[in-house]
Design an enzyme around this catalytic site. Structure first.
Site, mmCIF file in Angstrom:
data_model
loop_
_atom_site.group_PDB
_atom_site.id
_atom_site.type_symbol
_atom_site.label_atom_id
_atom_site.label_comp_id
_atom_site.label_asym_id
_atom_site.label_seq_id
_atom_site.Cartn_x
_atom_site.Cartn_y
_atom_site.Cartn_z
ATOM 1 N N LYS A 51 40.259 34.576 28.740
ATOM 2 C CA LYS A 51 41.584 34.071 28.456
ATOM 3 C C LYS A 51 42.468 34.003 29.691
ATOM 4 C CE LYS A 51 41.441 36.452 24.002
ATOM 5 N NZ LYS A 51 41.951 37.639 23.280
ATOM 6 N N GLY A 52 42.047 34.694 30.754
ATOM 7 C CA GLY A 52 42.930 34.904 31.902
ATOM 8 C C GLY A 52 43.444 33.646 32.582
ATOM 9 N N GLU A 107 39.373 29.971 37.454
ATOM 10 C CA GLU A 107 39.356 31.411 37.188
ATOM 11 C C GLU A 107 40.692 32.018 37.608
ATOM 12 O OE1 GLU A 107 38.494 33.794 35.604
ATOM 13 O OE2 GLU A 107 36.742 34.843 36.387
ATOM 14 N N ASP A 108 41.104 33.062 36.919
ATOM 15 C CA ASP A 108 42.377 33.701 37.266
ATOM 16 C C ASP A 108 42.277 34.499 38.554
ATOM 17 O OD1 ASP A 108 40.678 35.576 36.097
ATOM 18 O OD2 ASP A 108 42.113 36.265 34.593
ATOM 19 N N ASP A 111 37.563 39.613 41.514
ATOM 20 C CA ASP A 111 37.648 41.035 41.828
ATOM 21 C C ASP A 111 36.311 41.436 42.453
ATOM 22 O OD1 ASP A 111 37.926 43.776 41.793
ATOM 23 O OD2 ASP A 111 38.593 43.920 39.729
ATOM 24 N N LYS A 139 40.936 39.144 45.402
ATOM 25 C CA LYS A 139 41.214 40.490 45.931
ATOM 26 C C LYS A 139 40.434 40.810 47.198
ATOM 27 C CE LYS A 139 42.733 42.941 41.767
ATOM 28 N NZ LYS A 139 42.353 43.951 40.751
ATOM 29 N N PHE A 159 46.050 46.619 40.396
ATOM 30 C CA PHE A 159 45.774 45.902 39.148
ATOM 31 C C PHE A 159 46.966 45.018 38.818
ATOM 32 C CE2 PHE A 159 44.925 45.092 34.713
ATOM 33 C CZ PHE A 159 43.553 44.892 34.737
ATOM 34 N N ASP A 166 45.924 40.151 32.005
ATOM 35 C CA ASP A 166 46.334 41.161 31.026
ATOM 36 C C ASP A 166 45.884 42.547 31.440
ATOM 37 O OD1 ASP A 166 43.473 40.720 30.544
ATOM 38 O OD2 ASP A 166 43.773 41.952 28.761
ATOM 39 N N ARG A 172 50.113 39.131 29.275
ATOM 40 C CA ARG A 172 49.662 37.791 29.685
ATOM 41 C C ARG A 172 50.817 36.803 29.758
ATOM 42 N NH1 ARG A 172 44.043 37.605 29.550
ATOM 43 N NH2 ARG A 172 43.063 38.704 27.821
HETATM 44 P P1 IMP Z 1 35.032 40.234 38.592
HETATM 45 O O1 IMP Z 1 33.907 39.768 37.739
HETATM 46 O O2 IMP Z 1 34.926 41.693 38.950
HETATM 47 O O3 IMP Z 1 35.270 39.366 39.814
HETATM 48 O O4 IMP Z 1 36.321 40.224 37.725
HETATM 49 C C1 IMP Z 1 36.901 39.057 37.344
HETATM 50 C C2 IMP Z 1 37.639 39.195 36.043
HETATM 51 O O5 IMP Z 1 38.193 40.503 35.852
HETATM 52 C C3 IMP Z 1 38.832 38.274 36.101
HETATM 53 O O6 IMP Z 1 38.494 37.044 35.555
HETATM 54 C C4 IMP Z 1 39.864 38.990 35.283
HETATM 55 O O7 IMP Z 1 39.754 38.616 33.938
HETATM 56 C C5 IMP Z 1 39.538 40.443 35.436
HETATM 57 N N1 IMP Z 1 40.375 41.083 36.463
HETATM 58 C C6 IMP Z 1 40.029 41.433 37.716
HETATM 59 N N2 IMP Z 1 41.048 41.992 38.381
HETATM 60 C C7 IMP Z 1 42.091 41.979 37.527
HETATM 61 C C8 IMP Z 1 43.469 42.406 37.629
HETATM 62 O O8 IMP Z 1 43.959 42.915 38.650
HETATM 63 N N3 IMP Z 1 44.226 42.231 36.521
HETATM 64 C C9 IMP Z 1 43.749 41.667 35.367
HETATM 65 N N4 IMP Z 1 42.474 41.249 35.243
HETATM 66 C C10 IMP Z 1 41.656 41.410 36.309
HETATM 67 MG MG MG Z 2 38.871 36.337 33.821
#
Ligand code: IMP
Ligand code: MG
Length: 180
Positions: A51-52, A107-108, A111, A139, A159, A166, A172
């Site tokens: 949903k991000g 993508e939002d 991470d 990040k 975060f 969210d 959100r």
């Molecule tokens: P990754 O797979 O570890 O790169 O994480 C990506 C997903 O984790 C993103 O699409 C977000 O939905 C969530 N996410 C990562 N960091 C944050 C944050 O700081 N706040 C909220 N959601 C996050």
């Molecule tokens: Mg996401």
């Protein structure tokens, strides 16, 4: 008029990191830049990761100036936690047939990069002619991790919530991006 009133931050939101004005300006730039790298023959599918990315993809497609179709996937990895589980599941979508089409994944935030490292090869397997990613935030936690083609902003390691992001379902709807 600023829509980011510092005195009205909902607890436990601590600090506005990107104002709604800064986000709007960057999204317009991204829309223009991304539009230039596709043509009509690419038959572009813009694929929002729910949903991000909901706010970002809605604003981004309105800043894009070429024919496109909009579709979504639902991907989960976090549950209620602030740390990626590394366990990525695609729970819905895409509905469109991607064969022979250029796909722009929206993508939002990147991470660990686990979500995109899992999702992009799956879209290629579905026959997309080309898969590129735009992430609003990055990040840069892991060097040599997933690198989107376009990034809106380098993000602090804290975060973040708001503008689609969210924590356990909350925040959100905030028009700005803030740290907890
Ligand atoms: P990754 O797979 O570890 O790169 O994480 C990506 C997903 O984790 C993103 O699409 C977000 O939905 C969530 N996410 C990562 N960091 C944050 C944050 O700081 N706040 C909220 N959601 C996050
Ligand atoms: Mg996401």
């Amino acid at each position: 008029m600023s829509r980011d009133p510092g005195h009205a931050l909902p607890s436990p939101v601590r600090k506005v990191v990107f104002t709604s004005e800064a986000i709007a300006e960057r999204v317009q730039e991204l829309g223009r830049e991304i539009s230039r790298s596709y043509s009509e023959t690419d038959r572009l599918v813009v694929l929002g990761v729910l949903k991000g990315s909901v706010m970002f993809v809605a604003d981004l497609v309105r800043a894009m100036d070429l024919p496109l179709e909009l579709d979504f996937v639902v991907v989960s990895s976090y549950g209620g936690s602030m740390v990626s589980s590394g366990n990525v599941t695609v729970r819905y979508g895409p509905e469109l047939d991607l064969r022979g089409r250029a796909v722009l994944v929206v993508e939002d935030i990147v991470d660990s990069g686990a979500t995109l490292s899992e999702l992009v090869p799956r879209l290629e397997q579905l026959g997309a002619s080309r898969v590129d990613v735009v992430a609003l935030l990055h990040k840069r936690l892991v060097s040599g991790g997933f690198e989107p083609r376009w990034v809106g902003f380098d993000a602090p390691k804290s975060f973040l919530v708001g503008y689609g992001l969210d924590h356990a379902g909350a925040f959100r709807h905030l028009p700005y991006i803030a740290s907890l």
